[in-house]
Motif scaffolding. Sequence first.
Motif, PDB file in Angstrom:
ATOM      1  N   LYS A  88      11.931  25.634  49.318  1.00 43.09           N
ATOM      2  CA  LYS A  88      13.136  25.046  48.760  1.00 43.09           C
ATOM      3  C   LYS A  88      12.895  23.556  48.503  1.00 43.09           C
ATOM      4  O   LYS A  88      12.073  22.910  49.169  1.00 43.09           O
ATOM      5  CB  LYS A  88      14.321  25.214  49.712  1.00 43.09           C
ATOM      6  N   SER A  89      13.642  23.045  47.537  1.00 40.41           N
ATOM      7  CA  SER A  89      13.545  21.616  47.243  1.00 40.41           C
ATOM      8  C   SER A  89      14.086  20.793  48.409  1.00 40.41           C
ATOM      9  O   SER A  89      15.015  21.218  49.110  1.00 40.41           O
ATOM     10  CB  SER A  89      14.335  21.290  45.972  1.00 40.41           C
ATOM     11  N   PHE A  90      13.479  19.637  48.593  1.00 35.76           N
ATOM     12  CA  PHE A  90      13.879  18.701  49.652  1.00 35.76           C
ATOM     13  C   PHE A  90      13.794  19.346  51.037  1.00 35.76           C
ATOM     14  O   PHE A  90      14.603  19.077  51.917  1.00 35.76           O
ATOM     15  CB  PHE A  90      15.306  18.182  49.411  1.00 35.76           C
ATOM     16  N   SER A  91      12.799  20.221  51.220  1.00 35.91           N
ATOM     17  CA  SER A  91      12.583  20.866  52.515  1.00 35.91           C
ATOM     18  C   SER A  91      11.101  20.886  52.798  1.00 35.91           C
ATOM     19  O   SER A  91      10.278  21.155  51.903  1.00 35.91           O
ATOM     20  CB  SER A  91      13.156  22.288  52.518  1.00 35.91           C
ATOM     21  N   ALA A  92      10.746  20.644  54.048  1.00 34.02           N
ATOM     22  CA  ALA A  92       9.338  20.630  54.439  1.00 34.02           C
ATOM     23  C   ALA A  92       8.828  22.007  54.831  1.00 34.02           C
ATOM     24  O   ALA A  92       7.641  22.178  55.119  1.00 34.02           O
ATOM     25  CB  ALA A  92       9.127  19.662  55.599  1.00 34.02           C
ATOM     26  N   VAL A  93       9.715  23.012  54.839  1.00 38.88           N
ATOM     27  CA  VAL A  93       9.325  24.371  55.228  1.00 38.88           C
ATOM     28  C   VAL A  93       8.429  24.960  54.143  1.00 38.88           C
ATOM     29  O   VAL A  93       8.759  24.924  52.953  1.00 38.88           O
ATOM     30  CB  VAL A  93      10.571  25.248  55.440  1.00 38.88           C
ATOM     31  N   GLN A  94       7.291  25.495  54.566  1.00 43.17           N
ATOM     32  CA  GLN A  94       6.359  26.108  53.635  1.00 43.17           C
ATOM     33  C   GLN A  94       6.208  27.597  53.929  1.00 43.17           C
ATOM     34  O   GLN A  94       6.378  28.045  55.076  1.00 43.17           O
ATOM     35  CB  GLN A  94       4.989  25.418  53.699  1.00 43.17           C
ATOM     36  N   VAL A  95       5.878  28.319  52.890  1.00 37.21           N
ATOM     37  CA  VAL A  95       5.659  29.757  53.010  1.00 37.21           C
ATOM     38  C   VAL A  95       4.341  30.096  52.333  1.00 37.21           C
ATOM     39  O   VAL A  95       3.863  29.362  51.460  1.00 37.21           O
ATOM     40  CB  VAL A  95       6.804  30.568  52.360  1.00 37.21           C
ATOM     41  N   ASN A  96       3.772  31.219  52.769  1.00 36.44           N
ATOM     42  CA  ASN A  96       2.577  31.740  52.109  1.00 36.44           C
ATOM     43  C   ASN A  96       3.016  32.819  51.134  1.00 36.44           C
ATOM     44  O   ASN A  96       3.668  33.799  51.526  1.00 36.44           O
ATOM     45  CB  ASN A  96       1.593  32.306  53.139  1.00 36.44           C
ATOM     46  N   ALA A  97       2.671  32.657  49.865  1.00 37.66           N
ATOM     47  CA  ALA A  97       3.190  33.572  48.850  1.00 37.66           C
ATOM     48  C   ALA A  97       2.207  33.730  47.703  1.00 37.66           C
ATOM     49  O   ALA A  97       1.330  32.877  47.486  1.00 37.66           O
ATOM     50  CB  ALA A  97       4.531  33.071  48.311  1.00 37.66           C
ATOM     51  N   ASP A  98       2.359  34.848  47.002  1.00 44.08           N
ATOM     52  CA  ASP A  98       1.655  35.082  45.746  1.00 44.08           C
ATOM     53  C   ASP A  98       2.564  34.635  44.612  1.00 44.08           C
ATOM     54  O   ASP A  98       3.709  35.084  44.506  1.00 44.08           O
ATOM     55  CB  ASP A  98       1.311  36.561  45.572  1.00 44.08           C
ATOM     56  N   ILE A  99       2.048  33.796  43.738  1.00 43.75           N
ATOM     57  CA  ILE A  99       2.814  33.263  42.617  1.00 43.75           C
ATOM     58  C   ILE A  99       2.195  33.806  41.335  1.00 43.75           C
ATOM     59  O   ILE A  99       0.986  33.633  41.096  1.00 43.75           O
ATOM     60  CB  ILE A  99       2.819  31.732  42.612  1.00 43.75           C
ATOM     61  N   GLY A 100       2.998  34.480  40.529  1.00 42.04           N
ATOM     62  CA  GLY A 100       2.496  35.104  39.309  1.00 42.04           C
ATOM     63  C   GLY A 100       3.167  34.536  38.079  1.00 42.04           C
ATOM     64  O   GLY A 100       4.353  34.213  38.084  1.00 42.04           O
ATOM     65  N   LEU A 101       2.381  34.410  37.013  1.00 48.15           N
ATOM     66  CA  LEU A 101       2.875  33.968  35.715  1.00 48.15           C
ATOM     67  C   LEU A 101       2.564  35.050  34.697  1.00 48.15           C
ATOM     68  O   LEU A 101       1.403  35.463  34.555  1.00 48.15           O
ATOM     69  CB  LEU A 101       2.219  32.642  35.321  1.00 48.15           C
ATOM     70  N   HIS A 102       3.588  35.531  33.983  1.00 46.75           N
ATOM     71  CA  HIS A 102       3.436  36.625  33.021  1.00 46.75           C
ATOM     72  C   HIS A 102       4.064  36.188  31.700  1.00 46.75           C
ATOM     73  O   HIS A 102       5.281  35.997  31.617  1.00 46.75           O
ATOM     74  CB  HIS A 102       4.114  37.893  33.529  1.00 46.75           C
ATOM     75  N   ILE A 103       3.232  36.035  30.691  1.00 43.52           N
ATOM     76  CA  ILE A 103       3.673  35.525  29.397  1.00 43.52           C
ATOM     77  C   ILE A 103       3.695  36.668  28.382  1.00 43.52           C
ATOM     78  O   ILE A 103       2.722  37.415  28.239  1.00 43.52           O
ATOM     79  CB  ILE A 103       2.745  34.401  28.905  1.00 43.52           C
ATOM     80  N   ALA A 106       8.164  37.158  23.873  1.00 43.04           N
ATOM     81  CA  ALA A 106       9.547  36.672  23.828  1.00 43.04           C
ATOM     82  C   ALA A 106       9.904  35.747  24.971  1.00 43.04           C
ATOM     83  O   ALA A 106      11.036  35.263  25.025  1.00 43.04           O
ATOM     84  CB  ALA A 106      10.514  37.854  23.817  1.00 43.04           C
ATOM     85  N   GLY A 107       8.989  35.493  25.880  1.00 40.20           N
ATOM     86  CA  GLY A 107       9.335  34.624  26.996  1.00 40.20           C
ATOM     87  C   GLY A 107       8.311  34.687  28.102  1.00 40.20           C
ATOM     88  O   GLY A 107       7.228  35.267  27.946  1.00 40.20           O
ATOM     89  N   VAL A 108       8.660  34.114  29.233  1.00 39.29           N
ATOM     90  CA  VAL A 108       7.760  34.028  30.369  1.00 39.29           C
ATOM     91  C   VAL A 108       8.476  34.527  31.614  1.00 39.29           C
ATOM     92  O   VAL A 108       9.682  34.311  31.783  1.00 39.29           O
ATOM     93  CB  VAL A 108       7.261  32.569  30.563  1.00 39.29           C
ATOM     94  N   ASN A 109       7.741  35.241  32.467  1.00 37.51           N
ATOM     95  CA  ASN A 109       8.234  35.693  33.764  1.00 37.51           C
ATOM     96  C   ASN A 109       7.464  34.978  34.862  1.00 37.51           C
ATOM     97  O   ASN A 109       6.229  34.886  34.805  1.00 37.51           O
ATOM     98  CB  ASN A 109       8.065  37.202  33.928  1.00 37.51           C
ATOM     99  N   VAL A 110       8.184  34.507  35.871  1.00 39.70           N
ATOM    100  CA  VAL A 110       7.566  33.868  37.031  1.00 39.70           C
ATOM    101  C   VAL A 110       7.918  34.703  38.256  1.00 39.70           C
ATOM    102  O   VAL A 110       9.090  34.991  38.505  1.00 39.70           O
ATOM    103  CB  VAL A 110       8.049  32.419  37.210  1.00 39.70           C
ATOM    104  N   THR A 111       6.894  35.103  39.001  1.00 42.49           N
ATOM    105  CA  THR A 111       7.073  35.978  40.156  1.00 42.49           C
ATOM    106  C   THR A 111       6.674  35.236  41.430  1.00 42.49           C
ATOM    107  O   THR A 111       5.669  34.520  41.453  1.00 42.49           O
ATOM    108  CB  THR A 111       6.216  37.246  40.008  1.00 42.49           C
ATOM    109  N   LEU A 112       7.473  35.427  42.456  1.00 49.87           N
ATOM    110  CA  LEU A 112       7.177  34.851  43.772  1.00 49.87           C
ATOM    111  C   LEU A 112       7.321  35.961  44.805  1.00 49.87           C
ATOM    112  O   LEU A 112       8.388  36.532  44.971  1.00 49.87           O
ATOM    113  CB  LEU A 112       8.132  33.702  44.093  1.00 49.87           C
ATOM    114  N   ARG A 113       6.214  36.263  45.512  1.00 52.81           N
ATOM    115  CA  ARG A 113       6.214  37.340  46.492  1.00 52.81           C
ATOM    116  C   ARG A 113       5.552  36.849  47.769  1.00 52.81           C
ATOM    117  O   ARG A 113       4.389  36.423  47.762  1.00 52.81           O
ATOM    118  CB  ARG A 113       5.486  38.567  45.949  1.00 52.81           C
ATOM    119  N   GLY A 114       6.293  36.892  48.860  1.00 49.45           N
ATOM    120  CA  GLY A 114       5.798  36.363  50.117  1.00 49.45           C
ATOM    121  C   GLY A 114       4.728  37.225  50.750  1.00 49.45           C
ATOM    122  O   GLY A 114       4.658  38.433  50.539  1.00 49.45           O
ATOM    123  N   ASN A 115       3.877  36.585  51.559  1.00 52.08           N
ATOM    124  CA  ASN A 115       2.854  37.265  52.357  1.00 52.08           C
ATOM    125  C   ASN A 115       3.038  36.902  53.832  1.00 52.08           C
ATOM    126  O   ASN A 115       2.531  35.883  54.291  1.00 52.08           O
ATOM    127  CB  ASN A 115       1.441  36.832  51.914  1.00 52.08           C
TER     128      ASN A 115
END
Length: 325
Positions: A88-103, A106-115
């Motif tokens: 989250k913005s303005f938070s020091a908490v970090q998570v381990n995640a897979d971040i995906g970009l799919h173009i 007609a547009g772009v998809n952004v995926t965030l999946r935690g590990n």
Amino acid sequence: MTLWDGSYPFYPGPNASFPFDTSRAVIVTVFLSVLMTFIIILPGIRGRGRLLWFLRLVLGLFMGAVILTVQFTRDWETGWVQANTSYKSFSAVQVNADIGLHIGLAGVNVTLRGNPVKQINETINYNEHFPWSFGADYERSYSEGLQKGLPSPILYVAEKFRTQSPCAVHRQYRIAGHYASVMLWLAFCTWLISILLFSMSILLSGGHMLLLTATLMLLSLLIFCTARNTLRCPVQFGPVALRTDYGESFWLILATGLLILLLGLGIIVLNYLQPEKLKLIFSLDKSSEEEVWDKSCLPAEPSCSAQGELVVPLGELCLVTATRL
């Protein structure tokens, strides 16, 4: 979010896993229904033409389904990275995640999946779509994401494609996607015309239409590559960067376009070199056994023309001398 806007409509709340593409499901269902309909009537076709007819049917439906489906896919260009990042913005908490970009076109998809998916007492499994097609407002979609409070990695990646971003890739991708889509719609029209010409047994013109279809498909890839090869800002998550490469839809169009190109060239070459084999492939070979006339029933034969009367051929007549008694 409804069933017909290309996303899975049954997820709870703002979190969304990668969407179930209903457009692709509808297209595949329609083409499979047509295939099953023709399979039902397949036993009614006699002889060796049955297998050739079925092969032509499968190839034709496959080409049309591919051309139409990739219009709505979101994997023309894809990339994944695993990173430790702030959630989250303005938070020091970090998570381990897979971040995906799919173009897509007609547009772009952004995926965030935690590990793992369950972290910091939340389910981290997001997907967000930001459209840039003509008629869509990318900035509005991004603003709605800010209002919903989307995770920082999604907003960070989406910000790279904004019109106001210093990366300046929004215009390139939007125009390239638009014209690539136009080329594919034209390819779909020429595919329909080729199917119509083949059904009317106009094989040479059908081959030319296949060549035009393949040319339009390959041209759409070339147009998309112009945006893909532009200089872009790095999408950096700490020490690792999110890099993208051509996705499944890109390679599927390339393979299908080359297949259609070979088929079109093969039909044209066979039409000039061995037209009889081409007619055989399209079940147009009329060399079936001709009706054999029974020579015994020709008018010159006495058994049929005289109907039991005694007929003496003219050549066997001879001069008879009569003697007076």
